[in-house]
Scaffold this motif. Structure first.
Motif, short mmCIF file in Angstrom:
data_model
loop_
_atom_site.label_atom_id
_atom_site.label_comp_id
_atom_site.label_asym_id
_atom_site.label_seq_id
_atom_site.Cartn_x
_atom_site.Cartn_y
_atom_site.Cartn_z
N GLU A 34 33.21 52.86 5.40
CA GLU A 34 32.12 52.70 6.04
C GLU A 34 32.15 53.61 6.76
OE1 GLU A 34 28.24 49.48 5.64
OE2 GLU A 34 30.64 48.92 6.76
N VAL A 35 32.64 53.94 7.97
CA VAL A 35 32.99 54.44 8.97
C VAL A 35 33.34 55.89 8.73
CG1 VAL A 35 34.41 54.87 10.91
CG2 VAL A 35 33.72 52.74 10.02
N ALA A 36 34.46 56.22 7.38
CA ALA A 36 34.56 57.15 6.83
C ALA A 36 33.65 58.10 6.85
CB ALA A 36 35.88 56.80 5.53
N LYS A 37 32.53 57.80 6.23
CA LYS A 37 31.97 58.58 5.85
C LYS A 37 30.79 59.12 6.83
CE LYS A 37 30.71 55.41 1.94
NZ LYS A 37 29.93 54.70 0.90
N GLY A 38 31.57 58.66 8.16
CA GLY A 38 30.91 59.52 9.63
C GLY A 38 30.49 58.05 10.31
N GLN A 39 30.53 58.18 12.25
CA GLN A 39 30.79 57.15 12.66
C GLN A 39 29.94 58.32 14.25
OE1 GLN A 39 34.95 57.00 13.46
NE2 GLN A 39 33.71 55.70 15.34
N ILE A 40 28.80 57.92 15.44
CA ILE A 40 28.76 57.81 16.37
C ILE A 40 30.25 58.97 16.91
CG2 ILE A 40 27.74 57.45 18.10
CD1 ILE A 40 25.67 54.85 16.70
N PRO A 41 30.00 59.51 17.60
CA PRO A 41 31.31 60.11 18.63
C PRO A 41 31.48 59.05 19.04
CG PRO A 41 29.57 62.05 17.42
CD PRO A 41 28.98 60.50 17.43
N GLY A 42 33.12 58.79 19.20
CA GLY A 42 33.04 58.50 20.88
C GLY A 42 33.39 56.54 20.54
N SER A 43 32.63 56.95 18.94
CA SER A 43 32.51 54.95 18.80
C SER A 43 34.22 54.91 18.75
CB SER A 43 31.80 54.58 17.69
OG SER A 43 31.81 55.30 16.36
N ILE A 44 33.83 53.27 18.33
CA ILE A 44 35.82 52.92 18.29
C ILE A 44 35.51 52.23 16.93
CG2 ILE A 44 37.56 53.23 20.30
CD1 ILE A 44 37.48 50.22 20.48
N ASN A 45 35.98 51.11 16.28
CA ASN A 45 35.59 50.70 14.47
C ASN A 45 37.27 49.60 14.96
OD1 ASN A 45 36.28 50.89 11.02
ND2 ASN A 45 34.78 49.98 11.72
N ILE A 46 36.02 48.53 15.46
CA ILE A 46 36.22 47.02 15.06
C ILE A 46 35.06 46.43 14.12
CG2 ILE A 46 36.34 44.80 16.64
CD1 ILE A 46 36.87 47.14 19.15
N PRO A 47 35.97 46.09 13.26
CA PRO A 47 34.73 45.36 11.75
C PRO A 47 34.59 44.09 12.92
CG PRO A 47 36.91 46.14 10.57
CD PRO A 47 36.50 46.74 12.46
N LEU A 48 33.58 43.52 11.87
CA LEU A 48 32.63 42.60 11.85
C LEU A 48 33.08 41.36 12.03
CD1 LEU A 48 29.95 41.20 13.63
CD2 LEU A 48 28.88 41.22 11.06
N ASP A 49 34.18 41.71 11.04
CA ASP A 49 35.10 40.06 11.56
C ASP A 49 36.07 39.96 11.89
OD1 ASP A 49 36.19 41.79 10.05
OD2 ASP A 49 36.38 41.00 7.89
N THR A 50 36.43 40.95 12.72
CA THR A 50 37.15 40.68 13.93
C THR A 50 37.40 41.10 15.26
OG1 THR A 50 37.45 43.40 13.49
CG2 THR A 50 38.50 41.98 12.02
N VAL A 51 35.52 40.70 15.68
CA VAL A 51 35.05 41.17 16.95
C VAL A 51 35.28 40.03 17.70
CG1 VAL A 51 33.15 41.66 18.36
CG2 VAL A 51 33.39 42.85 16.22
N GLU A 52 35.34 39.25 17.07
CA GLU A 52 35.26 37.35 18.21
C GLU A 52 36.91 37.75 18.68
OE1 GLU A 52 34.88 32.85 18.62
OE2 GLU A 52 33.76 34.02 16.80
N ASP A 53 38.04 37.90 17.64
CA ASP A 53 39.49 38.39 17.65
C ASP A 53 39.62 39.44 18.87
OD1 ASP A 53 39.90 35.53 16.90
OD2 ASP A 53 40.96 37.34 15.01
N ALA A 54 39.06 40.18 18.96
CA ALA A 54 39.64 41.15 19.48
C ALA A 54 38.70 41.39 21.16
CB ALA A 54 38.34 42.84 18.69
N MET A 55 37.73 40.50 20.99
CA MET A 55 37.13 40.97 22.81
C MET A 55 38.01 39.53 23.17
SD MET A 55 35.52 42.70 22.49
CE MET A 55 34.34 43.35 23.30
N LYS A 56 38.52 38.68 22.15
CA LYS A 56 39.24 37.40 23.10
C LYS A 56 41.12 37.97 23.70
CE LYS A 56 37.69 33.56 20.79
NZ LYS A 56 37.51 32.68 19.44
N MET A 57 41.13 39.07 22.49
CA MET A 57 42.39 40.00 23.40
C MET A 57 42.48 39.79 25.04
SD MET A 57 43.68 43.29 21.11
CE MET A 57 43.91 42.32 19.36
#
Length: 119
Positions: A34-57
């Motif tokens: 989905e991101v490959a089709k366009g995203q909001i400038p300056g955003s970073i991609n952390i897919p939903l299923d990895t958000v919890e792990d990312a925020m615990k890093m």
């Protein structure tokens, strides 16, 4: 569920934040395809299923993986979004549960952003 309702941010609020904040962390929780089709400038991609792990890093691991500093838990400049709003809300809820009490969801999501920015 319980707990506080997910806080939303509007298109106008997001635009204002993007203009004035150097610390805004805008997280796109959609899939890479989905991101490959366009995203909001300056955003970073952390897919939903990895958000919890990312925020615990730990901050060093987060920076190594995503290339930006991990936001502090009290950050009011942490915004999640997806395509239509549901996954962004789920990600925001996860972040709040992990102590990011001021995390917000851009409810209009990429579908609204792409329409408004296309003008």
């Amino acid at each position: 569920m319980g707990g506080a309702a997910v806080k939303d941010v509007s298109y106008e609020e997001l635009k204002a934040l993007m203009e004035k904040s150097k610390n805004l962390l805008l997280v796109d929780v959609r899939s890479e395809a989905e991101v490959a089709k366009g995203q909001i400038p300056g955003s970073i991609n952390i897919p939903l299923d990895t958000v919890e792990d990312a925020m615990k890093m730990n901050p060093d691991a987060f920076k190594a993986k995503y290339g930006i500093p991990k936001p502090p838990q009290d950050s009011s400049e942490l915004v999640f979004y997806c395509q239509m709003g549901k996954r962004g809300a789920a990600a925001t809820k996860k972040a709040c549960d992990l102590g990011y009490v001021n995390a917000r969801n851009y409810a209009g999501a990429y579908s609204e952003w792409s329409k408004k920015e296309a003008k």
